[in-house]
Design an enzyme around this catalytic site. Structure first.
Site, short mmCIF file in Angstrom:
data_model
loop_
_atom_site.label_atom_id
_atom_site.label_comp_id
_atom_site.label_asym_id
_atom_site.label_seq_id
_atom_site.Cartn_x
_atom_site.Cartn_y
_atom_site.Cartn_z
N ASN A 3 -0.50 4.98 14.41
CA ASN A 3 -1.83 5.57 14.63
C ASN A 3 -2.20 5.46 16.11
OD1 ASN A 3 -2.90 3.00 15.11
ND2 ASN A 3 -3.75 2.78 13.03
N ASP A 11 -1.58 4.16 5.48
CA ASP A 11 -0.58 3.75 4.49
C ASP A 11 -0.45 4.79 3.37
OD1 ASP A 11 -0.11 1.41 5.91
OD2 ASP A 11 -1.59 0.26 4.76
N ASN A 58 0.84 -1.21 0.00
CA ASN A 58 0.00 0.00 0.00
C ASN A 58 0.87 1.26 0.00
OD1 ASN A 58 -2.27 -1.62 0.21
ND2 ASN A 58 -2.62 -1.18 2.39
#
Ligand SMILES: Nc1ncnc2c1ncn2[C@@H]1O[C@H](COP(=O)(O)OP(=O)(O)O)[C@@H](O)[C@H]1O
Ligand SMILES: *[C@@H]1O[C@H](CO)[C@@H](O)[C@H](O)[C@H]1NC(C)=O
Length: 302
Positions: free
Chosen positions: A179, A249, A44
């Protein structure tokens, strides 16, 4: 022909079934839609970076099977060098089997397969590419020791999450990006607001990296730097989010692009631009299918 952005990481084939409700144990139910998507954090990030115009190489392993063949084609279509994409007969291409009900709740089974067979030998073969890259990006969907070895070879930037992460991951990462969920796994502190993000950022910084970025979804990012005493909140633009899967990503792939091609930009500006790219990705559905190309973005991002 050296790649400027090198990603050492995972490829996963997403097998997605849409149903009205999730099946119980032993139950067979009918779904109304099925589709296959390209995913895996490594691929990704590499795809997003390539779509912004970066010269990229992905170092990964897939199976010698139809999913693996299709994945290699997908990477080529995105202009990514597949010189170090291995295909093995010893395991299947990594898969994520996903069932989503009409409320958007899901159950997911991930079988990493070939991703876990990426090994030190593969890195050695790619060492020229790793050492000559401007930016090397790692995550933790492959064997952690292999990610760490890649970071040592490159002494570059990273984006992982694991409860008892080897402390060397911090000392060998220039930039450490996670995150809110990952930040909690790493520090034990739930991140509910900007102050929490500052606190976890400072904790991660103390473990030895130079810069921590905590992504905060619609709130953008918190940037905590060893060189600046005051953490900076870099907000994202207000958009109508349709599907936020893979936003992190997209952000990371964009940041790798800016680090490689605009190294003189202030970090805050790179993060602001990466927020913009990721916020475009959340306005379309799917993972890689939602990642914008350079030509479709405001040209002041370049
Ligand atoms: N609702 C949203 N609106 C605008 N930008 C978003 C939104 N959700 C995510 N983003 C962008 O994507 C980045 C990563 O999102 P986040 O949800 O923190 O990561 P992950 O995909 O790892 O869960 C954010 O820092 C932001 O730039
Ligand atoms: C953070 O990333 C992980 C993958 O590493 C994902 O499972 C999780 O849902 C993400 N958390 C948030 C808050 O988006």
């Amino acid at each position: 022909m050296a790649a400027e952005v090198v990603v050492v990481g995972s490829c996963m084939t997403d097998l997605v079934s849409l149903t009205t409700r999730l099946p119980r144990a032993g139950e067979t139910i009918l779904g109304h839609k099925f589709f296959i998507g390209f995913g895996g954090k490594g691929a990704n990030q590499c795809v997003q970076s390539a779509r912004l115009g970066a010269k990229t190489s992905l170092i990964c392993k897939v199976g010698k099977d139809s999913f693996g063949n299709d994945y290699v084609e997908n990477l080529k279509k995105n202009g990514i060098s597949t010189a170090f994409v291995g295909q093995t007969t010893d395991a299947a291409t990594g898969t994520a089997s996903i069932i989503v009900n009409s409320e958007g709740q899901n159950v997911i089974v991930i079988v990493p397969g070939a991703n876990l067979l990426l090994n030190f030998e593969d890195l050695k073969r790619a060492s020229d590419v790793i050492c000559n890259a401007k930016v090397v990006v790692c995550q933790l969907e492959i064997t952690p020791a292999v990610s760490l070895e890649a970071l040592k070879m490159a002494h570059a930037s990273g984006a992982p999450a694991l409860a008892d992460l080897d402390p060397q991951f911090y000392t060998y990462s220039d930039i450490f990006c996670c995150n809110e969920t990952e930040a909690e796994i790493l520090t034990g502190i739930p991140v509910g607001n900007l102050e929490d993000a500052e606190k976890v950022g400072r904790m991660l910084l103390q473990r030895g990296c130079k810069l921590v970025i905590v992504t905060l979804g619609a709130e953008g990012c918190m940037m905590i730097s060893a060189e600046e005493p005051i953490p900076k909140h870099v907000p994202a633009g207000k958009v109508r989010a349709v599907d936020t899967t893979g936003a992190g990503d997209s952000f990371m792939g964009a940041l790798a692009f800016y680090l490689a091609y605009y190294p003189k930009l202030p970090m805050e500006e790179m993060i602001r631009k990466s927020n913009c790219v990721a916020s475009v990705s959340v306005q379309a559905s799917g993972t890689q299918s939602s990642y914008p190309y350079r030509k479709d973005l405001p040209q002041d991002l370049f």
